[in-house]
Enzyme design. Structure first.
Site, PDB file in Angstrom:
ATOM      1  N   ILE A  34     -13.742   4.792  19.021  1.00 10.05           N
ATOM      2  CA  ILE A  34     -14.876   5.057  18.119  1.00 10.05           C
ATOM      3  C   ILE A  34     -16.060   4.041  18.543  1.00 10.05           C
ATOM      4  O   ILE A  34     -16.990   4.456  18.320  1.00 10.05           O
ATOM      5  CB  ILE A  34     -14.403   4.661  16.492  1.00 10.05           C
ATOM      6  CG1 ILE A  34     -13.280   5.503  16.221  1.00 10.05           C
ATOM      7  CG2 ILE A  34     -15.681   4.657  15.488  1.00 10.05           C
ATOM      8  CD1 ILE A  34     -12.600   5.113  14.800  1.00 10.05           C
ATOM      9  N   ASP A  84     -14.932  -6.485  25.119  1.00  8.82           N
ATOM     10  CA  ASP A  84     -13.703  -5.806  24.747  1.00  8.82           C
ATOM     11  C   ASP A  84     -12.607  -6.369  25.742  1.00  8.82           C
ATOM     12  O   ASP A  84     -12.928  -6.829  26.788  1.00  8.82           O
ATOM     13  CB  ASP A  84     -13.849  -4.388  25.148  1.00  8.82           C
ATOM     14  CG  ASP A  84     -12.741  -3.273  24.673  1.00  8.82           C
ATOM     15  OD1 ASP A  84     -13.254  -2.356  23.837  1.00  8.82           O
ATOM     16  OD2 ASP A  84     -11.717  -3.500  24.739  1.00  8.82           O
ATOM     17  N   LYS A 102      -4.509  -0.773  16.066  1.00 10.81           N
ATOM     18  CA  LYS A 102      -4.627   0.279  14.804  1.00 10.81           C
ATOM     19  C   LYS A 102      -3.265   1.387  14.757  1.00 10.81           C
ATOM     20  O   LYS A 102      -3.428   2.248  14.117  1.00 10.81           O
ATOM     21  CB  LYS A 102      -5.917   1.129  15.039  1.00 10.81           C
ATOM     22  CG  LYS A 102      -5.777   1.970  16.365  1.00 10.81           C
ATOM     23  CD  LYS A 102      -6.770   3.079  16.144  1.00 10.81           C
ATOM     24  CE  LYS A 102      -6.279   3.917  17.651  1.00 10.81           C
ATOM     25  NZ  LYS A 102      -6.954   5.219  17.513  1.00 10.81           N
ATOM     26  N   SER A 129     -10.742   1.533   6.552  1.00 12.25           N
ATOM     27  CA  SER A 129     -10.020   2.649   6.415  1.00 12.25           C
ATOM     28  C   SER A 129      -9.477   3.132   4.916  1.00 12.25           C
ATOM     29  O   SER A 129      -9.426   2.420   4.061  1.00 12.25           O
ATOM     30  CB  SER A 129      -8.645   2.396   7.337  1.00 12.25           C
ATOM     31  OG  SER A 129      -7.752   3.663   6.947  1.00 12.25           O
ATOM     32  N   TYR A 178      -0.721  -3.263   9.346  1.00 10.67           N
ATOM     33  CA  TYR A 178      -1.865  -2.745   9.978  1.00 10.67           C
ATOM     34  C   TYR A 178      -2.896  -2.408   8.526  1.00 10.67           C
ATOM     35  O   TYR A 178      -3.913  -2.930   8.589  1.00 10.67           O
ATOM     36  CB  TYR A 178      -1.697  -1.282  10.703  1.00 10.67           C
ATOM     37  CG  TYR A 178      -3.090  -0.619  10.705  1.00 10.67           C
ATOM     38  CD1 TYR A 178      -4.068  -0.845  11.348  1.00 10.67           C
ATOM     39  CD2 TYR A 178      -3.135   0.469   9.632  1.00 10.67           C
ATOM     40  CE1 TYR A 178      -5.373   0.025  11.385  1.00 10.67           C
ATOM     41  CE2 TYR A 178      -4.218   1.406   9.587  1.00 10.67           C
ATOM     42  CZ  TYR A 178      -5.386   0.909  10.440  1.00 10.67           C
ATOM     43  OH  TYR A 178      -6.433   1.838  10.500  1.00 10.67           O
ATOM     44  N   LYS A 221      -6.561  -4.316   7.076  1.00  8.35           N
ATOM     45  CA  LYS A 221      -7.902  -3.842   6.536  1.00  8.35           C
ATOM     46  C   LYS A 221      -8.071  -4.354   5.030  1.00  8.35           C
ATOM     47  O   LYS A 221      -9.103  -4.568   4.785  1.00  8.35           O
ATOM     48  CB  LYS A 221      -7.729  -2.249   6.519  1.00  8.35           C
ATOM     49  CG  LYS A 221      -7.678  -1.626   7.921  1.00  8.35           C
ATOM     50  CD  LYS A 221      -8.695  -2.015   8.699  1.00  8.35           C
ATOM     51  CE  LYS A 221      -8.593  -1.437  10.378  1.00  8.35           C
ATOM     52  NZ  LYS A 221      -9.720  -1.916  10.958  1.00  8.35           N
ATOM     53  N   ASN A 258      -1.172   9.736  16.817  1.00 12.91           N
ATOM     54  CA  ASN A 258      -2.111  10.343  15.983  1.00 12.91           C
ATOM     55  C   ASN A 258      -2.089  11.973  16.239  1.00 12.91           C
ATOM     56  O   ASN A 258      -1.845  12.504  17.338  1.00 12.91           O
ATOM     57  CB  ASN A 258      -3.490   9.741  16.028  1.00 12.91           C
ATOM     58  CG  ASN A 258      -3.515   8.628  15.440  1.00 12.91           C
ATOM     59  OD1 ASN A 258      -3.708   7.508  16.055  1.00 12.91           O
ATOM     60  ND2 ASN A 258      -3.244   8.254  14.254  1.00 12.91           N
ATOM     61  N   LEU A 259      -2.447  12.759  15.261  1.00  8.86           N
ATOM     62  CA  LEU A 259      -2.075  14.069  15.245  1.00  8.86           C
ATOM     63  C   LEU A 259      -3.084  14.815  16.532  1.00  8.86           C
ATOM     64  O   LEU A 259      -2.337  15.674  17.332  1.00  8.86           O
ATOM     65  CB  LEU A 259      -2.497  14.739  13.995  1.00  8.86           C
ATOM     66  CG  LEU A 259      -2.449  16.256  13.841  1.00  8.86           C
ATOM     67  CD1 LEU A 259      -1.076  16.619  13.933  1.00  8.86           C
ATOM     68  CD2 LEU A 259      -2.915  16.635  12.403  1.00  8.86           C
ATOM     69  N   PHE A 272       5.261  16.775  10.680  1.00  7.05           N
ATOM     70  CA  PHE A 272       6.136  16.168   9.794  1.00  7.05           C
ATOM     71  C   PHE A 272       6.074  16.344   8.401  1.00  7.05           C
ATOM     72  O   PHE A 272       5.209  16.002   7.580  1.00  7.05           O
ATOM     73  CB  PHE A 272       5.722  14.518   9.979  1.00  7.05           C
ATOM     74  CG  PHE A 272       5.610  13.951  11.369  1.00  7.05           C
ATOM     75  CD1 PHE A 272       6.964  14.092  12.224  1.00  7.05           C
ATOM     76  CD2 PHE A 272       4.747  13.135  11.911  1.00  7.05           C
ATOM     77  CE1 PHE A 272       6.826  13.579  13.436  1.00  7.05           C
ATOM     78  CE2 PHE A 272       4.713  12.672  13.250  1.00  7.05           C
ATOM     79  CZ  PHE A 272       5.763  12.821  13.869  1.00  7.05           C
ATOM     80  N   ARG A 321       7.485  12.069   8.052  1.00  4.94           N
ATOM     81  CA  ARG A 321       7.371  10.466   8.645  1.00  4.94           C
ATOM     82  C   ARG A 321       7.341   9.431   7.670  1.00  4.94           C
ATOM     83  O   ARG A 321       6.568   9.652   6.476  1.00  4.94           O
ATOM     84  CB  ARG A 321       6.157  10.670   9.479  1.00  4.94           C
ATOM     85  CG  ARG A 321       5.880   9.303  10.375  1.00  4.94           C
ATOM     86  CD  ARG A 321       4.694   9.516  11.440  1.00  4.94           C
ATOM     87  NE  ARG A 321       3.513   9.598  10.798  1.00  4.94           N
ATOM     88  CZ  ARG A 321       2.151   9.589  11.590  1.00  4.94           C
ATOM     89  NH1 ARG A 321       2.275   9.513  12.558  1.00  4.94           N
ATOM     90  NH2 ARG A 321       1.075   9.754  10.589  1.00  4.94           N
TER      91      ARG A 321
HETATM   92  C1  UD1 Z   1      -2.964   6.587  10.103  1.00  3.67           C
HETATM   93  C2  UD1 Z   1      -3.268   5.532   9.084  1.00  3.67           C
HETATM   94  C3  UD1 Z   1      -5.004   5.416   9.181  1.00  3.67           C
HETATM   95  C4  UD1 Z   1      -5.335   5.033  10.676  1.00  3.67           C
HETATM   96  C5  UD1 Z   1      -4.995   6.162  11.519  1.00  3.67           C
HETATM   97  C6  UD1 Z   1      -5.433   5.726  12.888  1.00  3.67           C
HETATM   98  C7  UD1 Z   1      -2.253   5.161   7.149  1.00  3.67           C
HETATM   99  C8  UD1 Z   1      -1.680   5.637   5.651  1.00  3.67           C
HETATM  100  N1  UD1 Z   1      -2.873   5.978   7.715  1.00  3.67           N
HETATM  101  O1  UD1 Z   1      -3.751   7.825   9.770  1.00  3.67           O
HETATM  102  O2  UD1 Z   1      -5.258   4.267   8.394  1.00  3.67           O
HETATM  103  O3  UD1 Z   1      -6.614   4.686  10.541  1.00  3.67           O
HETATM  104  O4  UD1 Z   1      -3.579   6.276  11.416  1.00  3.67           O
HETATM  105  O5  UD1 Z   1      -4.479   5.154  13.719  1.00  3.67           O
HETATM  106  O6  UD1 Z   1      -1.777   4.106   7.377  1.00  3.67           O
HETATM  107  N2  UD1 Z   1       1.444  14.216  12.259  1.00  3.67           N
HETATM  108  C9  UD1 Z   1       2.134  15.379  12.508  1.00  3.67           C
HETATM  109  N3  UD1 Z   1       2.667  15.297  13.578  1.00  3.67           N
HETATM  110  C10 UD1 Z   1       2.328  14.253  14.761  1.00  3.67           C
HETATM  111  C11 UD1 Z   1       1.240  13.319  14.181  1.00  3.67           C
HETATM  112  C12 UD1 Z   1       0.842  13.188  12.958  1.00  3.67           C
HETATM  113  O7  UD1 Z   1       2.660  16.204  11.567  1.00  3.67           O
HETATM  114  O8  UD1 Z   1       2.811  14.224  15.871  1.00  3.67           O
HETATM  115  C13 UD1 Z   1       0.484  14.415  10.767  1.00  3.67           C
HETATM  116  C14 UD1 Z   1       1.094  13.048  10.007  1.00  3.67           C
HETATM  117  O9  UD1 Z   1       2.110  13.278   9.306  1.00  3.67           O
HETATM  118  C15 UD1 Z   1      -0.224  13.147   8.883  1.00  3.67           C
HETATM  119  C16 UD1 Z   1      -1.344  13.826   9.700  1.00  3.67           C
HETATM  120  O10 UD1 Z   1      -0.730  14.377  10.751  1.00  3.67           O
HETATM  121  O11 UD1 Z   1       0.133  13.887   7.842  1.00  3.67           O
HETATM  122  C17 UD1 Z   1      -2.224  12.811  10.233  1.00  3.67           C
HETATM  123  O12 UD1 Z   1      -1.506  11.856  10.910  1.00  3.67           O
HETATM  124  P1  UD1 Z   1      -2.304  10.744  11.950  1.00  3.67           P
HETATM  125  O13 UD1 Z   1      -3.382  11.332  12.640  1.00  3.67           O
HETATM  126  O14 UD1 Z   1      -1.339   9.889  12.572  1.00  3.67           O
HETATM  127  O15 UD1 Z   1      -3.004   9.912  10.831  1.00  3.67           O
HETATM  128  P2  UD1 Z   1      -2.847   8.984   9.449  1.00  3.67           P
HETATM  129  O16 UD1 Z   1      -1.321   8.878   9.507  1.00  3.67           O
HETATM  130  O17 UD1 Z   1      -3.422  10.133   8.583  1.00  3.67           O
END
Ligand code: UD1
Length: 344
Positions: A14, A33, A87, A127, A152, A156, A202-203, A221, A298
């Site tokens: 970001i 950084d 993060k 966040s 984490y 915040k 992350n997704l 998940f 998860r």
């Molecule tokens: C998390 C943190 C958020 C942080 C962000 C960045 C919490 C609740 N949320 O967001 O504060 O800013 O990470 O690091 O602490 N998913 C899958 N398969 C995957 C990966 C993710 O299904 O392989 C799903 C997760 O279950 C979730 C969604 O995708 O429902 C988003 O996940 P993700 O991208 O990890 O972000 P958050 O968990 O929402």
């Protein structure tokens, strides 16, 4: 005169997109950084997009002496945007002290030095995690803060409290807390984007790495949540839109557009999209299939959370504008660019 802005963590995901928008808006940027989760080549990407190479200091913001040197060398820093933080939710559970040290010491050091060097305002990356599992959606800034579910998340919450207490003490600074929902995508030029180390948590990075064949299959998940298709719902916000909000927030503080010394804004689109819906949008907008399977939930995941961004829309005059289809295409183009460059 051009305002000078210190962007901590400016080489990160970001931070780099925000640096680009600051430069485009005429600001002079100094980045600090420690490159712990980022790559120095990102500076080339920033330069290619903007034609300007920002000043860069490799250093750790947990050292107040390092920061003091930066403020002394780059005289006249007017504002700070603080992205320098760890993060990963899971990692924070395993290494809580790392998270408290990095995230809290960095903030305390910056706040401490602001009056000494006449720095007027600080934008803080918060966040939606501070809302925990919200009682109702969409979430406004007035929604209750829920107990954090990870170190984490706690950093915040505590950071927001530290800034609040400091400003209440009467110190002559301003701050804007920006609560991000789920930032995704990449710069449309494909010169900068998200570059996680190792296996992504992350997704979107997991999804694009699966689409290009680095990962075999994306695990979804859970499909037994109380949502229309059973998968979790998030508010996916384009990273360039998000970056632009920082420029508006900085201008608001530096130009004294508000009487308030401390303000907080949700940064989201206002639309909730489920994980399965997002996979579908990605496939339709890129024409690329994402092999995926449903697995168990998860631990620690929130079921559904999306923003009410009206305050940011009305007060900041900022709005998320990029359609999710375009955001997904940008994420995919970035992944392909990484392949082209032999990075992944
Ligand atoms: C998390 C943190 C958020 C942080 C962000 C960045 C919490 C609740 N949320 O967001 O504060 O800013 O990470 O690091 O602490 N998913 C899958 N398969 C995957 C990966 C993710 O299904 O392989 C799903 C997760 O279950 C979730 C969604 O995708 O429902 C988003 O996940 P993700 O991208 O990890 O972000 P958050 O968990 O929402």
């Amino acid at each position: 005169m051009k305002h000078k802005i210190l962007v901590t963590g400016g080489v990160g995901y970001i931070g780099s997109h925000t640096t680009v928008e600051l430069i485009n808006a005429g600001y002079e940027v100094v980045i600090i950084d420690n490159l712990s989760n980022s790559n120095i080549n990102v500076l080339d990407g920033i330069e290619k997009i903007t034609g300007v190479r920002p000043a860069f200091v490799e250093g750790d913001c947990t050292s107040i002496e390092t920061l003091r040197k930066v403020f002394t060398e780059y005289k006249g820093i007017d504002g700070i945007i603080n992205f320098a933080a760890s993060k990963a939710v899971g990692e924070s559970v395993e290494k809580p002290l790392l998270y408290y040290r990095n995230n809290l010491l960095t903030l305390i050091n910056l706040l401490d030095l602001m009056p000494e060097f006449g720095v007027k305002g600080i934008v803080f990356s918060s966040s939606c995690t501070v809302y925990g599992e919200p009682d109702e959606n969409p979430v406004t800034e007035k929604a209750p803060i829920k107990p954090a579910t990870s170190p984490y998340g706690n950093t915040k919450q505590v950071s927001e409290e530290i800034i609040t207490d400091y400003i209440h003490s009467g110190v002559n600074i301003k701050s804007i807390l920006l609560r991000y929902f789920n930032p995704v995508g990449a710069h449309p030029s494909s010169e900068i984007g998200e570059l996680p180390n190792g296996v992504p948590n992350n997704l979107i990075p997991y999804l694009t790495q699966t689409a290009i064949g680095i990962r075999k299959e994306l695990s979804v998940f859970g499909n037994d949540y109380d949502t229309p298709d059973g998968s979790c719902i998030r508010d996916f916000i384009d990273v360039v839109d998000l970056a632009k909000a920082h420029v508006v927030a900085m201008e608001r503080m530096l130009e004294d557009k508000s009487e308030e010394r401390l303000e907080v804004f949700n940064l989201g689109t206002g639309n909730g999209l489920s994980v399965l819906q997002l996979i579908d949008v990605f496939e339709k907008s890129t024409g690329v299939k994402v092999p995926h399977k449903i697995v168990g939930r998860r631990a620690g995941d929130i079921e559904k959370v999306w923003a009410n961004p009206e305050k940011a829309n009305n007060v900041l005059g900022w709005k998320a504008e990029t359609p999710i289809e375009e955001t997904m295409r940008n994420a995919w183009n970035w992944q392909m660019k990484l392949r082209e460059r032999g990075i992944m």
